[in-house]
Design a protein around this motif. Structure first.
Motif, PDB file in Angstrom:
ATOM      1  N   SER A 340       0.814  -1.222   0.000  1.00 28.47           N
ATOM      2  CA  SER A 340       0.000   0.000   0.000  1.00 28.47           C
ATOM      3  C   SER A 340       0.846   1.270   0.000  1.00 28.47           C
ATOM      4  N   THR A 341       2.118   1.150   0.394  1.00 25.72           N
ATOM      5  CA  THR A 341       2.967   2.347   0.490  1.00 25.72           C
ATOM      6  C   THR A 341       4.025   2.321  -0.616  1.00 25.72           C
ATOM      7  N   PRO A 342       4.073   3.346  -1.441  1.00 21.55           N
ATOM      8  CA  PRO A 342       5.109   3.380  -2.477  1.00 21.55           C
ATOM      9  C   PRO A 342       6.508   3.344  -1.854  1.00 21.55           C
ATOM     10  N   GLY A 343       7.427   2.748  -2.561  1.00 25.57           N
ATOM     11  CA  GLY A 343       8.800   2.670  -2.062  1.00 25.57           C
ATOM     12  C   GLY A 343       9.508   1.461  -2.631  1.00 25.57           C
ATOM     13  N   LYS A 344      10.723   1.264  -2.146  1.00 29.68           N
ATOM     14  CA  LYS A 344      11.516   0.125  -2.613  1.00 29.68           C
ATOM     15  C   LYS A 344      11.412  -1.001  -1.597  1.00 29.68           C
ATOM     16  N   TYR A 345      11.260  -2.209  -2.095  1.00 30.15           N
ATOM     17  CA  TYR A 345      11.062  -3.366  -1.226  1.00 30.15           C
ATOM     18  C   TYR A 345      12.022  -4.486  -1.609  1.00 30.15           C
ATOM     19  N   ARG A 346      12.480  -5.190  -0.612  1.00 27.10           N
ATOM     20  CA  ARG A 346      13.278  -6.390  -0.843  1.00 27.10           C
ATOM     21  C   ARG A 346      12.445  -7.584  -0.376  1.00 27.10           C
ATOM     22  N   VAL A 347      12.013  -8.371  -1.347  1.00 30.35           N
ATOM     23  CA  VAL A 347      11.177  -9.535  -1.051  1.00 30.35           C
ATOM     24  C   VAL A 347      12.081 -10.761  -0.968  1.00 30.35           C
ATOM     25  N   ALA A 348      11.852 -11.605   0.025  1.00 33.11           N
ATOM     26  CA  ALA A 348      12.659 -12.816   0.190  1.00 33.11           C
ATOM     27  C   ALA A 348      11.745 -14.003   0.487  1.00 33.11           C
ATOM     28  N   VAL A 349      12.180 -15.184   0.072  1.00 31.70           N
ATOM     29  CA  VAL A 349      11.426 -16.409   0.322  1.00 31.70           C
ATOM     30  C   VAL A 349      12.380 -17.439   0.899  1.00 31.70           C
ATOM     31  N   ARG A 350      11.937 -18.146   1.940  1.00 26.10           N
ATOM     32  CA  ARG A 350      12.778 -19.234   2.439  1.00 26.10           C
ATOM     33  C   ARG A 350      11.903 -20.447   2.728  1.00 26.10           C
ATOM     34  N   ALA A 351      12.436 -21.602   2.343  1.00 22.92           N
ATOM     35  CA  ALA A 351      11.708 -22.856   2.547  1.00 22.92           C
ATOM     36  C   ALA A 351      12.430 -23.692   3.593  1.00 22.92           C
ATOM     37  N   THR A 352      11.634 -24.486   4.302  1.00 24.52           N
ATOM     38  CA  THR A 352      12.156 -25.455   5.260  1.00 24.52           C
ATOM     39  C   THR A 352      11.587 -26.806   4.829  1.00 24.52           C
ATOM     40  N   ASP A 353      12.447 -27.812   4.734  1.00 23.41           N
ATOM     41  CA  ASP A 353      11.922 -29.106   4.268  1.00 23.41           C
ATOM     42  C   ASP A 353      11.252 -29.870   5.414  1.00 23.41           C
ATOM     43  N   GLY A 354      10.689 -31.020   5.086  1.00 26.99           N
ATOM     44  CA  GLY A 354       9.935 -31.791   6.066  1.00 26.99           C
ATOM     45  C   GLY A 354      10.785 -32.322   7.208  1.00 26.99           C
ATOM     46  N   ALA A 355      12.114 -32.284   7.044  1.00 24.40           N
ATOM     47  CA  ALA A 355      13.005 -32.756   8.103  1.00 24.40           C
ATOM     48  C   ALA A 355      13.593 -31.587   8.894  1.00 24.40           C
ATOM     49  N   GLY A 356      13.130 -30.367   8.613  1.00 22.20           N
ATOM     50  CA  GLY A 356      13.576 -29.204   9.385  1.00 22.20           C
ATOM     51  C   GLY A 356      14.769 -28.465   8.805  1.00 22.20           C
ATOM     52  N   GLN A 357      15.287 -28.911   7.665  1.00 18.72           N
ATOM     53  CA  GLN A 357      16.411 -28.204   7.036  1.00 18.72           C
ATOM     54  C   GLN A 357      15.897 -26.940   6.366  1.00 18.72           C
ATOM     55  N   GLN A 358      16.535 -25.811   6.655  1.00 17.25           N
ATOM     56  CA  GLN A 358      16.101 -24.543   6.090  1.00 17.25           C
ATOM     57  C   GLN A 358      17.147 -23.988   5.136  1.00 17.25           C
ATOM     58  N   GLN A 359      16.705 -23.252   4.133  1.00 17.83           N
ATOM     59  CA  GLN A 359      17.650 -22.606   3.216  1.00 17.83           C
ATOM     60  C   GLN A 359      18.551 -21.654   3.990  1.00 17.83           C
ATOM     61  N   PRO A 360      19.853 -21.638   3.676  1.00 19.31           N
ATOM     62  CA  PRO A 360      20.776 -20.742   4.383  1.00 19.31           C
ATOM     63  C   PRO A 360      20.747 -19.327   3.806  1.00 19.31           C
ATOM     64  N   GLU A 361      21.218 -18.371   4.600  1.00 22.77           N
ATOM     65  CA  GLU A 361      21.306 -16.997   4.098  1.00 22.77           C
ATOM     66  C   GLU A 361      22.413 -16.854   3.065  1.00 22.77           C
ATOM     67  N   THR A 362      23.518 -17.568   3.298  1.00 26.82           N
ATOM     68  CA  THR A 362      24.599 -17.530   2.311  1.00 26.82           C
ATOM     69  C   THR A 362      24.805 -18.946   1.775  1.00 26.82           C
ATOM     70  N   PRO A 363      25.118 -19.065   0.479  1.00 24.41           N
ATOM     71  CA  PRO A 363      25.247 -20.402  -0.095  1.00 24.41           C
ATOM     72  C   PRO A 363      26.515 -21.102   0.392  1.00 24.41           C
ATOM     73  N   VAL A 364      26.524 -22.402   0.327  1.00 18.95           N
ATOM     74  CA  VAL A 364      27.725 -23.170   0.671  1.00 18.95           C
ATOM     75  C   VAL A 364      28.614 -23.188  -0.576  1.00 18.95           C
ATOM     76  N   TRP A 365      29.632 -22.326  -0.568  1.00 17.13           N
ATOM     77  CA  TRP A 365      30.522 -22.227  -1.730  1.00 17.13           C
ATOM     78  C   TRP A 365      31.275 -23.545  -1.917  1.00 17.13           C
ATOM     79  N   ASN A 366      31.410 -23.954  -3.163  1.00 13.50           N
ATOM     80  CA  ASN A 366      32.172 -25.184  -3.462  1.00 13.50           C
ATOM     81  C   ASN A 366      32.768 -25.033  -4.853  1.00 13.50           C
ATOM     82  N   PRO A 367      33.891 -25.749  -5.131  1.00 18.06           N
ATOM     83  CA  PRO A 367      34.646 -25.484  -6.367  1.00 18.06           C
ATOM     84  C   PRO A 367      33.861 -25.736  -7.655  1.00 18.06           C
ATOM     85  N   GLY A 368      32.859 -26.614  -7.623  1.00 13.71           N
ATOM     86  CA  GLY A 368      32.082 -26.885  -8.834  1.00 13.71           C
ATOM     87  C   GLY A 368      30.894 -25.951  -9.013  1.00 13.71           C
ATOM     88  N   GLY A 369      30.608 -25.153  -7.990  1.00 12.10           N
ATOM     89  CA  GLY A 369      29.436 -24.268  -8.073  1.00 12.10           C
ATOM     90  C   GLY A 369      28.135 -25.057  -8.064  1.00 12.10           C
TER      91      GLY A 369
END
Lengths: 384, 114
Positions: A340-369
C-alpha cells in the motif's frame, strides 16, 4: 505501460516491459512466452534455462522445461535401440523399447535439477555454465522401475554400484564420455525409474528418448538420458565425470579455497530450495495487493513450510502451500502482499523441508558451483 | 514495444548486451582465430563469453580444455590465457539474458508445431 517510463532509456524500458508483461494473474504467468520460453546460455551444445515466471505452477510445462547438455545431442534410432544390462549378474539383458513398455509402468512426480543450477550466483565466481535459477523443473515421469529390470538380470552378490551410460558422445576422442553411477541402494529404490514418458507424453528426442533414468531427489547428473548401458559393479565407477566432476566437498571450506580431491564426494541428494516466480528483479508494481507465487522443493523430505518477507528478511510470514504433499516435487506457495505504500522493497522467500532443514542466508561455496540454495531476495519498487 | 524488446534481444547475440556496448571479445583481435578454432570444435563461444574468471581460473580452464582435445599449440597457450583473463574478468557485468523459443526436439511430436 506508461509512456514516460518508456522514454527512460532502452535498458529501463526493456526491464519495465518485461515487468509489465509478467505481472499477470498467476495462472497466466506460465504462458507469458513472448520472445521465447527459455533463456539461451549456449546454443551448442543446447543449454537453455527456464525464465523465472515458469516457477508459478506445480508441473513445469514441457515447452518451458530447461535443457542441459555436455555434448551434441545424439540421434537415436528407436527401432534399433536396446537397453543393455551387464556386469555382475547371472543374466545379461538386451531390452527393446517394446519389451520395456510391456513391463509394469509406474509414475513418479519429481524435480529434475541440474547440479550447477545457481552456479552463476556464487561469489567468488566458479567456471562452468552460468546458470541462474532456471535449470530445474518438476514433471510426472512414467516408466519401468529400474529394480524390476535389474532383478531380471539376477545380480550376483557384491553389487554396490550401478554404472550408467547414454548414447551421447563427445565430439573429440580426448574428451571423456559422460558416464555416471548411482549406489545399488538408490538403484533398487521403488521410485527410481527408467522413464519412457514425461508429463504423460513419450520422451521427446532432447529429453532422452526413448528412455532416461529418473532418480527422484538426486541431482540431474545421475538422470542419464538416451540410457543404453547399465553396469552392475562391485567397485566404484571410473572416469572424469564420476571421479572428478560432480563432486561436493565433504566439509566445505572458505569460499574460493581449493579442496583436496580426496575430500570430494559424489553428489547425491538435492537440498531444500524455493523461488519466487511471480516477481522479476527490478520490477515496478502498482500500489495495491499483489499475489506472491512461487515453488519450493527438497530432495525427498517434502516441503515443511515456506515463509515470505517483504522487508528485506527482517520479518517473515508463513505462505499457503497448495496441493497435496510430495516428497520430490514442486509445492506451489502463495501469499497476498498488500503493497500500500510506495517505495523500494526487498522480497525474500525461504523454505524449510519436512526434516527441518532450512535454506541458508549464504550459499555453501564449493569449487564446482553446485547445489546453490541460498535464500533469494528480489528487489522491486511500488509506485502510486 | 515488442519490436524494441525483440531488437534489444537480437543485438545481444555475440556477447554485446545492447547496441552501444562493445563485444567482450573484439572480433579483430589476433587471438580470435585461435580461440574460435580451439573452442568451436565442441561448443559456441557463448561458453567462453559468459565466464567471469581470474587469471589462475582461466589458466586452469584453458589447460582442462586442451586436455579434452582443444587444438591449441603449446606456444599459444599463454597468449590465449592472457587474452581471456584481460577481457573476461570478474569485474565485468553478466551478459544480458537472451530469450529463445523451445527447440522442437524438446517437445513431443504432436506439440511441436503448436
Amino acid at each position: 505501460m506508461e509512456r514516460r517510463t518508456f522514454l527512460k532509456g532502452s535498458m529501463a524500458a526493456v526491464a519495465a516491459a518485461a515487468a509489465s508483461r509478467l505481472w499477470l494473474p498467476a495462472e497466466r504467468l506460465g504462458f507469458a512466452d513472448e520472445g521465447g520460453a527459455l533463456i539461451e546460455l549456449t546454443s551448442r551444445p543446447l543449454n537453455y534455462e527456464s525464465v523465472r515466471s515458469t516457477f508459478t505452477t506445480r508441473v513445469t510445462p514441457l515447452e518451458r522445461f530447461y535443457l542441459r547438455n555436455h555434448f551434441d545431442a545424439p540421434v537415436v534410432d528407436v527401432a534399433a535401440w536396446r537397453l543393455r544390462v551387464r556386469g555382475l549378474c547371472e543374466q545379461p539383458l538386451e531390452l527393446s523399447l517394446a519389451e520395456l513398455e510391456r513391463m509394469p509402468q509406474t509414475t513418479v512426480e519429481a524435480v529434475l535439477q541440474c547440479a550447477g543450477n545457481g552456479r552463476g550466483l556464487f561469489r567468488p565466481r566458479v567456471p562452468g555454465v552460468q546458470w541462474k535459477w532456471g535449470a530445474m523443473g518438476n514433471a510426472h515421469w512414467t516408466g519401468v522401475r529400474l529394480r524390476d529390470v535389474l532383478e531380471r538380470a539376477r545380480p550376483k552378490d557384491g553389487v554396490k554400484h550401478v554404472g550408467l551410460q547414454g548414447a551421447e558422445r563427445p565430439t573429440l576422442p580426448q574428451t571423456p564420455p559422460f558416464v555416471r553411477a548411482i549406489s545399488v541402494d538408490k538403484a533398487l529404490h521403488q521410485d527410481t525409474l527408467i522413464a519412457l514418458k514425461m508429463n504423460g507424453q513419450p520422451l521427446a528426442p532432447l529429453r532422452g528418448a526413448p528412455a532416461r533414468l529418473v532418480v527422484p531427489g538426486w541431482v540431474a547428473d545421475d538422470w542419464t538420458r538416451w540410457l543404453s548401458d547399465v553396469e552392475l559393479r562391485a567397485d566404484e565407477q571410473k572416469g572424469f565425470w564420476y571421479e572428478t566432476a560432480y563432486r561436493f566437498p565433504e566439509k566445505p571450506g572458505a569460499p574460493g579455497a581449493p579442496v583436496p580431491p580426496a575430500e570430494m564426494r559424489p553428489m547425491t541428494t538435492l537440498n531444500v530450495k524455493s523461488i519466487l516466480g511471480s516477481l522479476e528483479p527490478g520490477q515496478v508494481l502498482r500500489r495495491g495487493t499483489h499475489e506472491l507465487v512461487g515453488v519450493a522443493f527438497s530432495g525427498g523430505a517434502g516441503v515443511g513450510k515456506v515463509e515470505i518477507s517483504t522487508d528485506g528478511a527482517r520479518t517473515w510470514k508463513v505462505a499457503k502451500l497448495e496441493g497435496p504433499a510430495t516428497p520430490y516435487g514442486f509445492r506451489v506457495f502463495r501469499q497476498a502482499w498488500n503493497a500500500s505504500t510506495p517505495g523500494k522493497y526487498r522480497v525474500a522467500v525461504r523454505a524449510t523441508d519436512g526434516a527441518g532443514q532450512q535454506q541458508p542466508e549464504t550459499p555453501v561455496w564449493n569449487p564446482g558451483g553446485y547445489l546453490y540454495n541460498a535464500i533469494e531476495t528480489v528487489d522491486v519498487e511500488v509506485r502510486a | 514495444m515488442r519490436a524494441l524488446l525483440a531488437m534489444s534481444l537480437l543485438l545481444s547475440v555475440g556477447g554485446a548486451a545492447y547496441a552501444d556496448e562493445k563485444p567482450v571479445l573484439p572480433e579483430d583481435a589476433p587471438e580470435m582465430l585461435q580461440l574460435k578454432s580451439a573452442c568451436q570444435v565442441c561448443h559456441t563461444l557463448q561458453y567462453v563469453t559468459q565466464q567471469r574468471l581470474t587469471e589462475p581460473q582461466w589458466k586452469k580452464t584453458v589447460e582442462k580444455m586442451i586436455k579434452f582435445g582443444a587444438p591449441v599449440p603449446p606456444a599459444e597457450t599463454a597468449r590465449l590465457v592472457a587474452f581471456l583473463s584481460a577481457r573476461l574478468t570478474i569485474e565485468l557485468a553478466d551478459p544480458a539474458p537472451v530469450r529463445v523459443a523451445t527447440p522442437e526436439g524438446a517437445l513431443p511430436k504432436k506439440a511441436a508445431h503448436k
